[in-house]
Design an enzyme around this catalytic site. Structure first.
Site, PDB file in Angstrom:
ATOM      1  N   ASP A  11      31.522 -51.201 -21.899  1.00  0.00           N
ATOM      2  CA  ASP A  11      30.996 -52.087 -21.935  1.00  0.00           C
ATOM      3  C   ASP A  11      31.537 -52.810 -23.599  1.00  0.00           C
ATOM      4  OD1 ASP A  11      29.218 -50.195 -23.355  1.00  0.00           O
ATOM      5  OD2 ASP A  11      27.444 -52.083 -23.138  1.00  0.00           O
ATOM      6  N   ASP A  16      33.375 -47.931 -27.694  1.00  0.00           N
ATOM      7  CA  ASP A  16      34.282 -47.988 -26.325  1.00  0.00           C
ATOM      8  C   ASP A  16      35.412 -48.115 -26.292  1.00  0.00           C
ATOM      9  OD1 ASP A  16      31.253 -49.289 -24.844  1.00  0.00           O
ATOM     10  OD2 ASP A  16      31.323 -49.948 -26.302  1.00  0.00           O
ATOM     11  N   ASN A  40      26.284 -54.707 -23.557  1.00  0.00           N
ATOM     12  CA  ASN A  40      26.759 -54.871 -25.844  1.00  0.00           C
ATOM     13  C   ASN A  40      26.705 -55.830 -25.929  1.00  0.00           C
ATOM     14  OD1 ASN A  40      26.501 -52.501 -26.564  1.00  0.00           O
ATOM     15  ND2 ASN A  40      28.474 -52.098 -26.085  1.00  0.00           N
ATOM     16  N   THR A 124      30.106 -45.227 -20.574  1.00  0.00           N
ATOM     17  CA  THR A 124      29.966 -45.598 -21.521  1.00  0.00           C
ATOM     18  C   THR A 124      28.915 -46.889 -21.706  1.00  0.00           C
ATOM     19  OG1 THR A 124      31.941 -46.860 -22.430  1.00  0.00           O
ATOM     20  CG2 THR A 124      31.668 -43.917 -22.998  1.00  0.00           C
ATOM     21  N   PHE A 165      20.234 -47.289 -26.315  1.00  0.00           N
ATOM     22  CA  PHE A 165      20.716 -48.780 -26.289  1.00  0.00           C
ATOM     23  C   PHE A 165      20.994 -48.598 -24.524  1.00  0.00           C
ATOM     24  CE2 PHE A 165      23.641 -52.279 -25.538  1.00  0.00           C
ATOM     25  CZ  PHE A 165      22.972 -53.554 -25.380  1.00  0.00           C
ATOM     26  N   ASN A 166      21.896 -47.667 -23.960  1.00  0.00           N
ATOM     27  CA  ASN A 166      22.925 -47.744 -22.709  1.00  0.00           C
ATOM     28  C   ASN A 166      21.644 -47.457 -22.137  1.00  0.00           C
ATOM     29  OD1 ASN A 166      25.039 -47.797 -23.707  1.00  0.00           O
ATOM     30  ND2 ASN A 166      26.039 -45.995 -23.765  1.00  0.00           N
ATOM     31  N   HIS A 238      29.489 -43.238 -31.341  1.00  0.00           N
ATOM     32  CA  HIS A 238      29.489 -43.120 -30.132  1.00  0.00           C
ATOM     33  C   HIS A 238      30.603 -42.246 -28.733  1.00  0.00           C
ATOM     34  CE1 HIS A 238      25.287 -44.788 -31.679  1.00  0.00           C
ATOM     35  NE2 HIS A 238      25.829 -45.731 -32.429  1.00  0.00           N
ATOM     36  N   ASP A 239      30.114 -43.659 -28.298  1.00  0.00           N
ATOM     37  CA  ASP A 239      31.025 -43.592 -26.860  1.00  0.00           C
ATOM     38  C   ASP A 239      32.395 -42.261 -26.659  1.00  0.00           C
ATOM     39  OD1 ASP A 239      29.010 -45.515 -25.889  1.00  0.00           O
ATOM     40  OD2 ASP A 239      30.487 -46.723 -25.683  1.00  0.00           O
TER      41      ASP A 239
HETATM   42  C1  BDR Z   1      26.044 -47.216 -27.284  1.00  0.00           C
HETATM   43  O1  BDR Z   1      25.607 -48.663 -27.667  1.00  0.00           O
HETATM   44  C2  BDR Z   1      26.211 -49.404 -27.368  1.00  0.00           C
HETATM   45  O2  BDR Z   1      25.878 -50.650 -28.429  1.00  0.00           O
HETATM   46  C3  BDR Z   1      27.376 -48.621 -28.059  1.00  0.00           C
HETATM   47  O3  BDR Z   1      28.894 -49.199 -27.401  1.00  0.00           O
HETATM   48  C4  BDR Z   1      26.907 -47.291 -27.305  1.00  0.00           C
HETATM   49  O4  BDR Z   1      27.352 -46.817 -25.886  1.00  0.00           O
HETATM   50  C5  BDR Z   1      24.980 -46.721 -28.425  1.00  0.00           C
HETATM   51  O5  BDR Z   1      23.565 -46.135 -28.030  1.00  0.00           O
HETATM   52 CA    CA Z   2      29.478 -48.729 -25.224  1.00  0.00          CA
END
Ligand code: BDR
Ligand code: CA
Length: 309
Positions: A11, A16, A40, A124, A165-166, A238-239
């Site tokens: 996303d 990402d 996102n 991701t 978040f994800n 993160h990703d």
């Molecule tokens: C995740 O949430 C998104 O904002 C980032 O792309 C990542 O996948 C981190 O919490």
């Molecule tokens: Ca992401």
């Protein structure tokens, strides 16, 4: 050399975008497709961003649009982190290719079933597309080697105190994936908050010159500001952790846990509850990344960017 076939479900999203750049630079990976999900930002934006990044780096894999919203909940996006476009910051030219006329679930099904080697999924973003795939076509599981995903947090969340978040965006989808019986490698906030790139390292990237290193530095300029305001020493990548584990697992410290997704909690929806009791009899369903060799990881990112020059 035999390459590991992977499909990235994303996303984009600043991190990402860097995960895509990292994956396409690896000689050991074959990216067979890219599927896109709302997260996102809304689906039109994440799809546009994915195609723009891929065009910019000169890669045109099959790309397909997936779910525009979570399974049961309203979509929550992250403009505070990624901006109104989902990839604010650098000016990236429009994409020079179109997505496939198939939906993400169909592209995933077809690619997995036609692959001579079992495919690794690399989600991701929210897990909506993958949950829809498993619900509509459970037979694909036979040809999936593993799922290396970014999501969750053992010690804490980021979107809420409990949830990352994800997973927060689509907990019901995450529950389907974590209950799938497939091997899961989970890159939670515990490791991604340690996978920070420092300002001096962003400058190292920019100073390499060349369009991809400079683009990644510009992507990070934006991402950096948000995280600096939150007290981070650098920007958490993160990703890219979900990709890096496939390339250099020796960079990470991981433990097997049984991870349950909270779908009901009033304050804890989207929490990834890892059973850490040493005496537990709960069978592990995920290899959870907990720490990493930060400098080795950053070198992997820098080398990947350099390889495009
Ligand atoms: C995740 O949430 C998104 O904002 C980032 O792309 C990542 O996948 C981190 O919490
Ligand atoms: Ca992401």
């Amino acid at each position: 050399m035999k390459k590991m076939p992977i499909i990235i479900d994303c996303d984009p999203g600043h991190d990402d975008a860097i995960a895509l750049i990292l994956a396409f630079a690896q000689e050991t990976l074959e990216v067979k497709g890219v599927t896109v999900v709302a997260g996102n930002q809304t689906l039109d934006k994440t799809l546009g961003n994915a195609k723009k990044i891929l065009s910019f780096i000169g890669k045109r894999p099959p790309v397909a649009a997936g779910a525009a919203r979570p399974l049961f909940r309203n979509l929550e996006t992250a403009p505070s982190v990624h901006g109104e476009s989902g990839l604010d910051g650098p000016a990236i030219p429009e994409a020079d290719f179109k997505e496939e006329p198939l939906c993400a679930v169909e592209l995933l099904r077809k690619t997995i079933m036609e692959s001579p080697e079992p495919v690794t999924l690399v989600p991701t973003g929210p897990l909506t597309n993958i949950a829809l795939l498993f619900s509509a076509h459970p037979e694909v599981k036979k040809n999936i080697r593993q799922i290396s995903l970014m999501g969750g947090g053992v010690a804490m969340g980021n979107w809420t105190a409990a949830a990352e978040f994800n997973i927060y965006v689509d907990p019901e989808a995450a529950a389907i994936v974590f209950d799938s019986g497939l091997p899961i490698i989970m890159a939670p906030l515990d490791v991604t908050h340690r996978a920070v790139i420092l300002r001096s390292e962003v400058e190292r990237l920019r100073n390499l010159g060349g369009k991809v290193p400079v683009l990644v530095a510009e992507i990070l300029d934006f991402f950096f500001e948000f995280h600096r305001a939150q007290g981070f020493a650098g920007a958490p990548l993160h990703d890219p952790c979900a990709v890096a584990w496939l390339v250099k697992p020796e960079l990470f410290i991981a433990k097997p846990f049984q991870v349950t997704i909270e779908t009901q909690g009033k304050h804890t929806a989207g929490m990834t509850l890892a059973d850490q009791r040493p005496w537990t009899s709960a069978a592990p369903n995920a290899t959870v990344l907990l720490d990493l060799d930060r400098e080795g990881f950053i070198q992997l990112i820098i080398d990947a960017c350099k390889s495009y020059n």
